[in-house]
Design a protein around this motif. Sequence first.
Motif, PDB file in Angstrom:
ATOM      1  N   MET A 132       0.851  -1.190   0.000  1.00  0.00           N
ATOM      2  CA  MET A 132       0.000   0.000   0.000  1.00  0.00           C
ATOM      3  C   MET A 132       0.888   1.242   0.000  1.00  0.00           C
ATOM      4  N   PRO A 133       0.858   2.059  -1.063  1.00  0.00           N
ATOM      5  CA  PRO A 133       1.804   3.174  -1.164  1.00  0.00           C
ATOM      6  C   PRO A 133       1.427   4.375  -0.289  1.00  0.00           C
ATOM      7  N   TYR A 134       2.457   4.964   0.298  1.00  0.00           N
ATOM      8  CA  TYR A 134       2.297   6.160   1.117  1.00  0.00           C
ATOM      9  C   TYR A 134       3.371   7.175   0.727  1.00  0.00           C
ATOM     10  N   ALA A 135       3.033   8.444   0.894  1.00  0.00           N
ATOM     11  CA  ALA A 135       4.014   9.511   0.778  1.00  0.00           C
ATOM     12  C   ALA A 135       4.105  10.208   2.132  1.00  0.00           C
ATOM     13  N   SER A 136       5.315  10.388   2.626  1.00  0.00           N
ATOM     14  CA  SER A 136       5.508  11.091   3.886  1.00  0.00           C
ATOM     15  C   SER A 136       5.672  12.576   3.597  1.00  0.00           C
ATOM     16  N   ILE A 137       4.705  13.366   4.033  1.00  0.00           N
ATOM     17  CA  ILE A 137       4.678  14.796   3.723  1.00  0.00           C
ATOM     18  C   ILE A 137       4.679  15.579   5.032  1.00  0.00           C
ATOM     19  N   LYS A 138       5.823  16.151   5.341  1.00  0.00           N
ATOM     20  CA  LYS A 138       6.000  16.905   6.585  1.00  0.00           C
ATOM     21  C   LYS A 138       5.556  16.079   7.786  1.00  0.00           C
ATOM     22  N   GLY A 139       5.926  14.805   7.760  1.00  0.00           N
ATOM     23  CA  GLY A 139       5.642  13.926   8.882  1.00  0.00           C
ATOM     24  C   GLY A 139       4.283  13.268   8.868  1.00  0.00           C
ATOM     25  N   VAL A 140       3.473  13.558   7.865  1.00  0.00           N
ATOM     26  CA  VAL A 140       2.144  12.958   7.749  1.00  0.00           C
ATOM     27  C   VAL A 140       2.155  11.953   6.606  1.00  0.00           C
ATOM     28  N   GLU A 141       1.708  10.735   6.876  1.00  0.00           N
ATOM     29  CA  GLU A 141       1.669   9.687   5.860  1.00  0.00           C
ATOM     30  C   GLU A 141       0.353   9.794   5.074  1.00  0.00           C
ATOM     31  N   ILE A 142       0.473  10.066   3.784  1.00  0.00           N
ATOM     32  CA  ILE A 142      -0.691  10.193   2.918  1.00  0.00           C
ATOM     33  C   ILE A 142      -0.765   8.982   1.996  1.00  0.00           C
ATOM     34  N   HIS A 143      -1.875   8.278   2.092  1.00  0.00           N
ATOM     35  CA  HIS A 143      -2.081   7.092   1.256  1.00  0.00           C
ATOM     36  C   HIS A 143      -2.558   7.501  -0.129  1.00  0.00           C
ATOM     37  N   TYR A 144      -2.024   6.839  -1.148  1.00  0.00           N
ATOM     38  CA  TYR A 144      -2.431   7.153  -2.515  1.00  0.00           C
ATOM     39  C   TYR A 144      -2.472   5.891  -3.362  1.00  0.00           C
ATOM     40  N   ARG A 145      -3.142   5.993  -4.494  1.00  0.00           N
ATOM     41  CA  ARG A 145      -3.185   4.911  -5.474  1.00  0.00           C
ATOM     42  C   ARG A 145      -2.997   5.493  -6.866  1.00  0.00           C
ATOM     43  N   ILE A 146      -2.318   4.754  -7.713  1.00  0.00           N
ATOM     44  CA  ILE A 146      -2.096   5.167  -9.096  1.00  0.00           C
ATOM     45  C   ILE A 146      -2.658   4.087 -10.023  1.00  0.00           C
ATOM     46  N   ASP A 147      -3.480   4.507 -10.953  1.00  0.00           N
ATOM     47  CA  ASP A 147      -3.977   3.639 -12.010  1.00  0.00           C
ATOM     48  C   ASP A 147      -3.786   4.396 -13.311  1.00  0.00           C
ATOM     49  N   GLY A 148      -3.814   3.657 -14.431  1.00  0.00           N
ATOM     50  CA  GLY A 148      -3.858   4.422 -15.659  1.00  0.00           C
ATOM     51  C   GLY A 148      -3.052   3.928 -16.808  1.00  0.00           C
ATOM     52  N   ALA A 149      -2.983   4.815 -17.801  1.00  0.00           N
ATOM     53  CA  ALA A 149      -2.386   4.509 -19.090  1.00  0.00           C
ATOM     54  C   ALA A 149      -0.960   4.007 -18.920  1.00  0.00           C
ATOM     55  N   ALA A 150      -0.661   2.935 -19.653  1.00  0.00           N
ATOM     56  CA  ALA A 150       0.690   2.379 -19.605  1.00  0.00           C
ATOM     57  C   ALA A 150       1.706   3.357 -20.169  1.00  0.00           C
ATOM     58  N   ASN A 151       1.261   4.216 -21.054  1.00  0.00           N
ATOM     59  CA  ASN A 151       2.127   5.230 -21.644  1.00  0.00           C
ATOM     60  C   ASN A 151       2.543   6.218 -20.562  1.00  0.00           C
ATOM     61  N   THR A 152       3.802   6.230 -20.221  1.00  0.00           N
ATOM     62  CA  THR A 152       4.254   7.097 -19.129  1.00  0.00           C
ATOM     63  C   THR A 152       4.222   8.572 -19.486  1.00  0.00           C
ATOM     64  N   ASP A 153       3.959   8.877 -20.761  1.00  0.00           N
ATOM     65  CA  ASP A 153       3.823  10.280 -21.146  1.00  0.00           C
ATOM     66  C   ASP A 153       2.387  10.771 -21.052  1.00  0.00           C
ATOM     67  N   ALA A 154       1.462   9.892 -20.660  1.00  0.00           N
ATOM     68  CA  ALA A 154       0.067  10.301 -20.520  1.00  0.00           C
ATOM     69  C   ALA A 154      -0.044  11.368 -19.440  1.00  0.00           C
ATOM     70  N   PRO A 155      -0.934  12.331 -19.602  1.00  0.00           N
ATOM     71  CA  PRO A 155      -1.085  13.368 -18.579  1.00  0.00           C
ATOM     72  C   PRO A 155      -1.660  12.801 -17.287  1.00  0.00           C
ATOM     73  N   TRP A 156      -1.390  13.485 -16.201  1.00  0.00           N
ATOM     74  CA  TRP A 156      -1.898  13.096 -14.894  1.00  0.00           C
ATOM     75  C   TRP A 156      -3.239  13.763 -14.621  1.00  0.00           C
ATOM     76  N   ILE A 157      -4.110  13.039 -13.923  1.00  0.00           N
ATOM     77  CA  ILE A 157      -5.286  13.653 -13.316  1.00  0.00           C
ATOM     78  C   ILE A 157      -5.363  13.180 -11.873  1.00  0.00           C
ATOM     79  N   VAL A 158      -5.629  14.117 -10.988  1.00  0.00           N
ATOM     80  CA  VAL A 158      -5.700  13.842  -9.557  1.00  0.00           C
ATOM     81  C   VAL A 158      -7.150  13.964  -9.110  1.00  0.00           C
ATOM     82  N   PHE A 159      -7.627  12.976  -8.351  1.00  0.00           N
ATOM     83  CA  PHE A 159      -8.979  12.991  -7.805  1.00  0.00           C
ATOM     84  C   PHE A 159      -8.910  13.161  -6.287  1.00  0.00           C
TER      85      PHE A 159
END
Length: 262
Positions: A1-28
């Motif tokens: 389960m992926p987390y990012a540590s941001i100023k001491g706070v662990e934020i859980h996130y998930r990534i899905d999407g186009a296999a093409n790594t040049d595809a644009p990002w969208i954040v929900f």
Amino acid sequence: MPYASIKGVEIHYRIDGAANTDAPWIVFSNSLGADVSMWTPQLAAFASRYRVLRYDTRGHGHSDAPKGSYTIEQLTGDVLGLFDTLSISRAHFCGISMGGLTGVALAARYPDRIDRVVLANTAAKIGSDEVWGPRADKARQGGMASLADAVLPRWFTPAFVEREPLMYAHIRDVFVHTDNEGYASNCDALRIADLRGETHNIRARALVIAGTHDVAATPAQGQELAASIAGARYVEFDASHISNIELPDAFNATVLDFLAEA
């Protein structure tokens, strides 16, 4: 389960999407009392064209719920921290309710990081002290189950609840298991956040979505928000507060069309 540590706070996130790594990002970005699962109706439609980043707002889902009242600056800081952790220089952003308010702040204050912004069932100022103060107190003192029967019927029309009982049961389950202190701390953020003086700074292309039957962020508030953003587009669905779940096909088609416009 992926987390990012941001100023001491662990934020859980998930990534899905186009296999093409040049595809644009969208954040929900989720609403108050929800988590990443609220965007499941969007995954199939968006993941074939975009790299989709969902995250649990602090105090929700699997993210940390640090003690103390939160601020809109912290909520936007968590998003920017995710961007930096994942080497995202710029992305589209779609938020609903509290997530939409986060989108307003990001687009107004960090125009170099936000491409197009979708602000769904939200406003530049949501609710009032009379709403959020007692709501936070009740969450802290009585727990989330004490709020569910008052809050959740405002999220959907009665027709949806009757038509989709299993979906509604899942949403209620997520709500009642949200950390009560995390929920209350986000209520504190909503209580003090007033971005009505900043929306004129938004230069990103913006889509504002409202629900005809929404009493939490009314169509009038959506129209006011759209009118305050230069060139913003306004769309209204025959839905209540959580329009991406109640009318997923219409929501997906409208947002995808908006993102693809030249």
